[in-house]
Motif scaffolding. Structure first.
Motif, PDB file in Angstrom:
ATOM      1  N   ILE A 282       0.836  -1.274   0.156  1.00 28.05           N
ATOM      2  CA  ILE A 282       0.065  -0.009   0.074  1.00 28.05           C
ATOM      3  C   ILE A 282       0.987   1.319  -0.015  1.00 28.05           C
ATOM      4  O   ILE A 282       0.851   2.205  -0.716  1.00 28.05           O
ATOM      5  N   GLN A 283       1.826   1.320   0.748  1.00 26.30           N
ATOM      6  CA  GLN A 283       2.629   2.297   0.753  1.00 26.30           C
ATOM      7  C   GLN A 283       3.603   2.359  -0.582  1.00 26.30           C
ATOM      8  O   GLN A 283       4.171   3.672  -0.811  1.00 26.30           O
TER       9      GLN A 283
ATOM     10  N   ASN B  73      -0.148   1.297  -3.998  1.00 21.96           N
ATOM     11  CA  ASN B  73      -1.045   0.516  -4.591  1.00 21.96           C
ATOM     12  C   ASN B  73      -2.158   0.093  -3.557  1.00 21.96           C
ATOM     13  O   ASN B  73      -2.227  -0.745  -2.478  1.00 21.96           O
ATOM     14  N   PRO B  74      -3.045   1.325  -3.566  1.00 17.20           N
ATOM     15  CA  PRO B  74      -4.243   1.068  -2.461  1.00 17.20           C
ATOM     16  C   PRO B  74      -4.985  -0.017  -2.975  1.00 17.20           C
ATOM     17  O   PRO B  74      -5.377  -0.444  -3.673  1.00 17.20           O
TER      18      PRO B  74
ATOM     19  N   THR C 137      -8.885  -0.932  -2.283  1.00 18.90           N
ATOM     20  CA  THR C 137     -10.271  -0.455  -2.026  1.00 18.90           C
ATOM     21  C   THR C 137     -11.245  -1.550  -2.652  1.00 18.90           C
ATOM     22  O   THR C 137     -10.733  -2.493  -3.186  1.00 18.90           O
TER      23      THR C 137
ATOM     24  N   THR D  72     -12.610   1.388   4.387  1.00 15.45           N
ATOM     25  CA  THR D  72     -11.357   1.632   5.085  1.00 15.45           C
ATOM     26  C   THR D  72     -10.570   0.451   5.592  1.00 15.45           C
ATOM     27  O   THR D  72      -9.617   0.655   6.321  1.00 15.45           O
TER      28      THR D  72
ATOM     29  N   GLY E 265      -6.329  -2.559   3.788  1.00 10.78           N
ATOM     30  CA  GLY E 265      -4.945  -3.237   4.272  1.00 10.78           C
ATOM     31  C   GLY E 265      -4.977  -4.336   5.133  1.00 10.78           C
ATOM     32  O   GLY E 265      -4.472  -5.435   4.872  1.00 10.78           O
TER      33      GLY E 265
ATOM     34  N   PRO F  99       0.495   2.393   7.531  1.00 14.96           N
ATOM     35  CA  PRO F  99      -0.927   2.926   7.115  1.00 14.96           C
ATOM     36  C   PRO F  99      -2.034   2.221   7.970  1.00 14.96           C
ATOM     37  O   PRO F  99      -3.084   2.793   7.695  1.00 14.96           O
TER      38      PRO F  99
END
Length: 539
Positions: free
Chosen positions: A359-360, A363-364, A366, A400, A403, A451
């Protein structure tokens, strides 16, 4: 970079970053590492009985500390250089005079990370011994031989300061360097030992322990082979290797399930020899030797730094080889392994560190991207496959929680459920004790703010057993008690093949022991919590 490539690359970075941070935070007065060939013949400053030990190759002089002694950088095999690059380990050359064993030797060749600046020194087949001080008990002490993790590409035995384990548990601890990356696991047709040189090194170290550890106060007839991550999987491989027969008496496997799969880029595993040979041919081409008349002679002339640049980030041993005739998962399922007692376990949130790193890196995860992430994690399935859709249904992502959900998929699929399967297969033949490390407030192993809260991710149990990089982590009083409890369990298992004792909560063999500062209790909910019925049905 594709998500799948990022997944594989992140594997080699998690533990590396943790230990690199520990090294970088070490006190500035820590001495620099000498070369592995340092031999001094000066008389020891302390009485010979305290710090000088005679091995079959020559005497070594260690260092005395408060309650323990260390002997570092002892060669257990000849330097694998020149014609010995990609050869089985040979016996070390004896030395005259007293060898200085007060500092660690070079780490095996690897990129920069855990070892500041990396290493290009192939003269690296050394080990380190930590033994409690004093004349010793009436009987020799149990021995724990530790194999480091690092994705078979990074790591060093000297990163693990074992004095707390040695002193509290009254055991002798040996930490080992073994060949890594392409230098440890190259496979090529006509090359004896293809794909298993690093595993052969581990066996050479175990033979050294059987022959020499008595001089350090260790019991040559009571050796526990232990490791974490790639080191844990190495223990699995040694359990399945006929050549390891008689080299160890118990096994400890941390976060290295024996039933991991090479088609998933996190839990360590092995690959068939033809697959390894294909990777070897790719390496030869990248190193400029693919069209050479004698490919191996060409590769043996290639500079180490060039080999490191050419190798893949992800490395695995090869099976269907003389040292590892079958996949350890197959051998263990068939009951064809060395029948020794086993202590095995993993961490409650194994996958969270990788998920956070991905993610950091931009690459989110969702609700919209989740199906693509799943398809990348299981590349043979594709976004539209029934497998991918089943995973998305079983692990829905909301606005939300992407992750933690991604971390749960990684941890459940590659650690928790394979560990449960390994436990069941082993327990059909040998005594097995299984744990789950569950300190959700374990000290972070990497700098910065993740995150999302990581809980108890991969490698987070290590500071409870070792001072990583020679520097203790900040633990609360309750965490210190947990560390003591874990060391008690681990070392009692090494001593008697049963971790139980009067000073610790009872650890039944039929359940998983949850290890956290506020509770050390048996639990029967691990398989349900980690969706193991789903993963077992998915295949």
């Amino acid at each position: 970079m594709t998500i799948h490539r990022l997944l594989a690359t992140t594997l080699a970075c998690a533990l590396t970053a943790a230990l690199a941070t520990a090294w970088s935070e070490a006190p500035p007065t820590q001495p620099a590492r000498p070369t592995a060939t340092t031999v001094r013949t000066t008389e020891p400053a302390r009485p010979a009985a305290a710090t000088t030990v005679l091995t079959h190759d020559g005497p070594v002089r260690g260092a005395a500390h408060d309650g323990y002694r260390t002997f570092e950088g002892i060669p257990y095999a000849a330097p694998p250089v020149g014609r010995l690059r990609w050869a089985p380990p040979h016996r070390a050359t004896p030395w005259s005079g007293v060898r200085d064993a007060t500092r660690p030797a070079s780490a095996c060749p690897q990129p920069a990370g855990e070892v500041p600046g990396g290493s290009t020194d192939e003269d690296c087949l050394h080990l380190n011994v930590t033994t409690p001080d004093g004349a010793g008990p009436v009987r020799p002490r149990p021995v724990i031989v530790w194999l480091h993790g690092g994705g078979f590409t990074t790591g060093a035995g000297s990163s693990y300061d074992a004095h707390r384990m040695a002193v509290r548990g009254d055991v002798v601890v040996v930490t080992v360097n073994y060949r890594l990356g392409a230098l440890g696991f190259l496979a090529h047709s006509g090359l004896p030992g293809s794909g298993t040189f690093g595993l052969a090194d581990q066996q050479a170290a175990l033979r050294w322990v059987r022959a020499e550890i008595g001089a350090f106060g260790g019991d040559t007839h009571n050796v526990t082979l232990a490791g974490e991550s790639a080191g844990g999987y190495s223990v699995c491989a040694q359990l399945a290797s006929p050549a390891a027969a008689g080299l160890f008496d118990r096994a400890i496997i941390e976060s290295g399930p024996c039933t991991g799969r090479p088609d998933r880029p996190f839990a360590p595993s092995s690959v068939p020899l033809p697959t390894a040979r294909t990777a070897g041919a790719d390496l030869a081409a990248k190193a400029g030797c693919g069209s050479a008349r004698d490919v191996l002679a060409c590769l043996r002339r290639v500079d180490v730094s060039r080999l490191l640049a050419a190798q893949d980030a992800d490395q695995q041993p090869a099976h269907t080889t003389p040292l590892l005739p079958v996949d350890p998962a197959v051998a263990i399922a068939a009951g064809h392994f060395h029948h020794v007692p086993v202590l095995i376990g993993d961490n409650h949130d194994e996958g969270n560190g990788w998920a956070a790193g991905i993610i950091q890196a931009g690459n989110p995860v969702t609700p919209d991207t989740w199906p693509d992430v799943v398809a990348a994690f299981f590349p043979s399935s594709g976004r539209s496959s029934g497998q991918a859709k089943a995973i998305v249904r079983e692990y829905p992502v909301h606005r939300t929680d992407g992750g933690p959900v991604f971390g749960a998929v990684i941890g459940d699929a590659d650690f928790a459920c394979p560990t449960a399967r390994t436990d069941g297969l082993l327990a059909a033949h040998v005594p097995v004790w299984r744990y789950e490390f569950a300190d959700e407030h374990a000290p972070p192993l990497t700098p910065g703010t993740p995150p999302f809260p990581l809980g108890a991710p991969h490698a987070s149990e290590l500071p409870y057993l070792f001072d990583l990089g020679g520097r203790p982590r900040d633990l609360t009083a309750a965490q210190h008690r947990l560390a003591d409890t874990m060391i008690d369990y681990w070392t009692r298992f090494a001593r008697t093949a049963d971790p139980n004792g009067p000073s610790s909560p009872h650890w039944p063999r039929q359940t998983v022991l949850s290890l956290a500062p506020d509770h050390v209790v048996p639990t029967r909910t691990v398989q349900t919590r980690h969706h193991c019925a789903f993963w077992n049905a998915l295949g």
